[in-house]
Design a protein around this motif. Structure first.
Motif, PDB file in Angstrom:
ATOM      1  N   ARG B  72      30.456  52.439  24.514  1.00  0.00           N
ATOM      2  CA  ARG B  72      30.540  51.288  25.410  1.00  0.00           C
ATOM      3  C   ARG B  72      30.258  51.720  26.834  1.00  0.00           C
ATOM      4  N   LYS B  73      29.397  50.974  27.492  1.00  0.00           N
ATOM      5  CA  LYS B  73      29.109  51.270  28.892  1.00  0.00           C
ATOM      6  C   LYS B  73      29.936  50.337  29.765  1.00  0.00           C
ATOM      7  N   TYR B  74      30.970  50.892  30.331  1.00  0.00           N
ATOM      8  CA  TYR B  74      31.861  50.097  31.176  1.00  0.00           C
ATOM      9  C   TYR B  74      31.300  49.935  32.581  1.00  0.00           C
ATOM     10  N   TYR B  75      31.580  48.797  33.167  1.00  0.00           N
ATOM     11  CA  TYR B  75      31.216  48.530  34.557  1.00  0.00           C
ATOM     12  C   TYR B  75      32.479  48.168  35.327  1.00  0.00           C
ATOM     13  N   ALA B  76      32.478  48.571  36.612  1.00  0.00           N
ATOM     14  CA  ALA B  76      33.626  48.261  37.470  1.00  0.00           C
ATOM     15  C   ALA B  76      33.135  47.846  38.845  1.00  0.00           C
ATOM     16  N   LEU B  77      33.859  46.945  39.481  1.00  0.00           N
ATOM     17  CA  LEU B  77      33.522  46.539  40.845  1.00  0.00           C
ATOM     18  C   LEU B  77      33.839  47.664  41.813  1.00  0.00           C
ATOM     19  N   ASN B  78      32.941  47.913  42.739  1.00  0.00           N
ATOM     20  CA  ASN B  78      33.283  48.797  43.844  1.00  0.00           C
ATOM     21  C   ASN B  78      33.496  47.928  45.093  1.00  0.00           C
ATOM     22  N   GLU B  79      33.645  48.566  46.241  1.00  0.00           N
ATOM     23  CA  GLU B  79      33.972  47.780  47.435  1.00  0.00           C
ATOM     24  C   GLU B  79      32.874  46.779  47.794  1.00  0.00           C
ATOM     25  N   PRO B  80      31.597  47.230  47.828  1.00  0.00           N
ATOM     26  CA  PRO B  80      30.529  46.240  48.087  1.00  0.00           C
ATOM     27  C   PRO B  80      30.567  45.102  47.078  1.00  0.00           C
ATOM     28  N   GLY B  81      30.895  45.420  45.844  1.00  0.00           N
ATOM     29  CA  GLY B  81      30.963  44.386  44.812  1.00  0.00           C
ATOM     30  C   GLY B  81      32.071  43.387  45.096  1.00  0.00           C
ATOM     31  N   ARG B  82      33.194  43.893  45.535  1.00  0.00           N
ATOM     32  CA  ARG B  82      34.304  42.989  45.844  1.00  0.00           C
ATOM     33  C   ARG B  82      33.954  42.099  47.025  1.00  0.00           C
ATOM     34  N   GLN B  83      33.284  42.709  48.010  1.00  0.00           N
ATOM     35  CA  GLN B  83      32.882  41.917  49.170  1.00  0.00           C
ATOM     36  C   GLN B  83      31.881  40.834  48.753  1.00  0.00           C
ATOM     37  N   ARG B  84      30.920  41.231  47.934  1.00  0.00           N
ATOM     38  CA  ARG B  84      29.939  40.267  47.450  1.00  0.00           C
ATOM     39  C   ARG B  84      30.622  39.131  46.696  1.00  0.00           C
ATOM     40  N   PHE B  85      31.632  39.492  45.934  1.00  0.00           N
ATOM     41  CA  PHE B  85      32.365  38.461  45.201  1.00  0.00           C
ATOM     42  C   PHE B  85      32.982  37.451  46.156  1.00  0.00           C
ATOM     43  N   ARG B  86      33.585  37.952  47.222  1.00  0.00           N
ATOM     44  CA  ARG B  86      34.208  37.030  48.187  1.00  0.00           C
ATOM     45  C   ARG B  86      33.163  36.143  48.845  1.00  0.00           C
ATOM     46  N   GLU B  87      32.053  36.740  49.255  1.00  0.00           N
ATOM     47  CA  GLU B  87      31.002  35.953  49.911  1.00  0.00           C
ATOM     48  C   GLU B  87      30.453  34.890  48.974  1.00  0.00           C
ATOM     49  N   SER B  88      30.152  35.323  47.746  1.00  0.00           N
ATOM     50  CA  SER B  88      29.561  34.399  46.794  1.00  0.00           C
ATOM     51  C   SER B  88      30.526  33.274  46.441  1.00  0.00           C
ATOM     52  N   THR B  89      31.796  33.609  46.390  1.00  0.00           N
ATOM     53  CA  THR B  89      32.792  32.578  46.109  1.00  0.00           C
ATOM     54  C   THR B  89      32.774  31.522  47.202  1.00  0.00           C
ATOM     55  N   ASP B  90      32.714  31.971  48.459  1.00  0.00           N
ATOM     56  CA  ASP B  90      32.653  31.021  49.563  1.00  0.00           C
ATOM     57  C   ASP B  90      31.412  30.140  49.451  1.00  0.00           C
ATOM     58  N   THR B  91      30.275  30.801  49.235  1.00  0.00           N
ATOM     59  CA  THR B  91      29.026  30.050  49.112  1.00  0.00           C
ATOM     60  C   THR B  91      29.128  29.025  48.000  1.00  0.00           C
ATOM     61  N   TRP B  92      29.654  29.468  46.867  1.00  0.00           N
ATOM     62  CA  TRP B  92      29.780  28.572  45.725  1.00  0.00           C
ATOM     63  C   TRP B  92      30.694  27.386  46.038  1.00  0.00           C
ATOM     64  N   ASN B  93      31.857  27.663  46.590  1.00  0.00           N
ATOM     65  CA  ASN B  93      32.799  26.580  46.864  1.00  0.00           C
ATOM     66  C   ASN B  93      32.200  25.547  47.796  1.00  0.00           C
ATOM     67  N   SER B  94      31.522  26.040  48.825  1.00  0.00           N
ATOM     68  CA  SER B  94      30.911  25.125  49.781  1.00  0.00           C
ATOM     69  C   SER B  94      29.820  24.295  49.122  1.00  0.00           C
ATOM     70  N   PHE B  95      29.018  24.970  48.327  1.00  0.00           N
ATOM     71  CA  PHE B  95      27.927  24.272  47.637  1.00  0.00           C
ATOM     72  C   PHE B  95      28.473  23.244  46.647  1.00  0.00           C
ATOM     73  N   ALA B  96      29.481  23.645  45.906  1.00  0.00           N
ATOM     74  CA  ALA B  96      30.047  22.766  44.888  1.00  0.00           C
ATOM     75  C   ALA B  96      30.662  21.532  45.539  1.00  0.00           C
ATOM     76  N   ARG B  97      31.279  21.719  46.688  1.00  0.00           N
ATOM     77  CA  ARG B  97      31.878  20.576  47.370  1.00  0.00           C
ATOM     78  C   ARG B  97      30.792  19.604  47.811  1.00  0.00           C
ATOM     79  N   THR B  98      29.726  20.160  48.391  1.00  0.00           N
ATOM     80  CA  THR B  98      28.608  19.313  48.825  1.00  0.00           C
ATOM     81  C   THR B  98      28.054  18.490  47.666  1.00  0.00           C
ATOM     82  N   MET B  99      27.825  19.171  46.544  1.00  0.00           N
ATOM     83  CA  MET B  99      27.271  18.470  45.383  1.00  0.00           C
ATOM     84  C   MET B  99      28.231  17.406  44.869  1.00  0.00           C
ATOM     85  N   SER B 100      29.498  17.738  44.830  1.00  0.00           N
ATOM     86  CA  SER B 100      30.466  16.789  44.300  1.00  0.00           C
ATOM     87  C   SER B 100      30.531  15.534  45.164  1.00  0.00           C
ATOM     88  N   GLU B 101      30.396  15.737  46.470  1.00  0.00           N
ATOM     89  CA  GLU B 101      30.385  14.562  47.350  1.00  0.00           C
ATOM     90  C   GLU B 101      29.126  13.748  47.126  1.00  0.00           C
TER      91      GLU B 101
END
Lengths: 107, 107
Positions: B72-101
Motif C-alpha cells: 500500500r502506498k500511503y499518502y499524508a498531508l504536509n504543511e503546504p497540503g494543510r495550507q492548500r486545504f484551508r485555502e481551497s475550503t474557503d474558495t469552495w465555501n464562498s463559491f457554494a454560497r454564491t451558487m446557492s443564492e
DNA sequence: GCACGGTACCACGCAATGCACAGTAGTGGA
DNA sequence: TCCACTACTGTGCATTGCGTGGTACCGTGC
C-alpha cells in the motif's frame, strides 16, 4: 484552487438560474452572472454555454433589434429547460451538502 | 446534469479533506470518499489526483506492506497540503454560497 | 470624418481533469 | 483451477471553461 475549474458542470445551472426569472441575451446573462458573484466568468464561456443549452433543446431563442448596438439574441427557458433546472438544482444541493460535510462545515 | 463534471476541481479538495484526518492509501481514500457520499468517483480519478497532489508537493508518501494484498502506498498531508486545504475550503465555501443564492436556496 | 470605447456575438484552439479500460500483481476461498 | 477482492499504473478520450482574435453596430469627442 483554480476557481475556473469549479464552474465545470455548474455554469449550465448558473445560466439556467438567471434565465429562469427573465429572458436574456448573452451579454446580459454575462453581466447578471458577474453581478451575482461569479466575477471571473469569461464571455466565451457564457456564449458557449447558451449555444450548448440551446442545441440540447432547453432554450428557445429570438432576435431583437437594439438601438444601443448590434442585435440581441435572446434566450428563454422552455419546459424541458425548467425541468432541467429543477433536476440540476437538486443535484447541486445534494452535492454541495456532501462536500460541505466532507470539509467540515464551519458555518 | 452529469455529476462527474461537478467534481472538476473539487476532487482535490475532497481528497485533501479525507487525508487531513488520517493518512491513507489510494484504495482506502477511494472507499472513504464513496462512503462520504461521492458514490460515483472512479478509482482512476482518485489515483490520478493523489499523484497530482503529490507532484505538486502537497503530500508525502510511504509504502507499507500488507498481508491482505499488494503493498500500500500511503499518502499524508504536509504543511503546504494543510495550507492548500484551508485555502481551497474557503474558495469552495464562498463559491457554494454564491451558487446557492443564485439557484435560490430552499433549505 | 474618424478614432475610440461600449455593446454584442462568434470561431478556433488550448488546458485541465475525471473517467473508462486494460494491464500487473498479491492473497485467499470455492 | 478459477475467481473475487485488494492495490496500483498507464493510455487515451470527452467535456468544458477560457484566451485570443475577429466582426459589427452605436454614440461621443476631437
Amino acid at each position: 484552487m483554480d476557481p475556473s475549474q469549479l464552474l465545470k458542470g455548474v455554469l449550465d445551472l448558473a445560466v439556467l438560474a438567471v434565465l429562469r426569472e427573465e429572458d436574456g441575451y448573452g451579454y446580459d446573462v454575462l453581466r447578471r452572472l458577474r453581478k451575482a458573484g461569479l466575477d471571473d466568468v469569461g464571455d466565451a464561456s457564457v456564449y458557449g454555454t447558451l449555444r450548448r443549452l440551446y442545441n440540447a433543446g432547453l432554450l428557445t431563442s429570438y432576435v431583437v433589434a437594439s438601438d444601443e448596438g448590434p442585435n440581441r439574441k435572446y434566450y428563454a427557458l422552455n419546459e424541458p429547460g425548467r425541468q432541467r433546472f429543477r433536476e440540476s438544482t437538486d443535484t447541486w444541493n445534494s452535492f454541495a451538502r456532501t462536500m460541505s460535510e466532507l470539509v467540515g462545515e464551519t458555518r
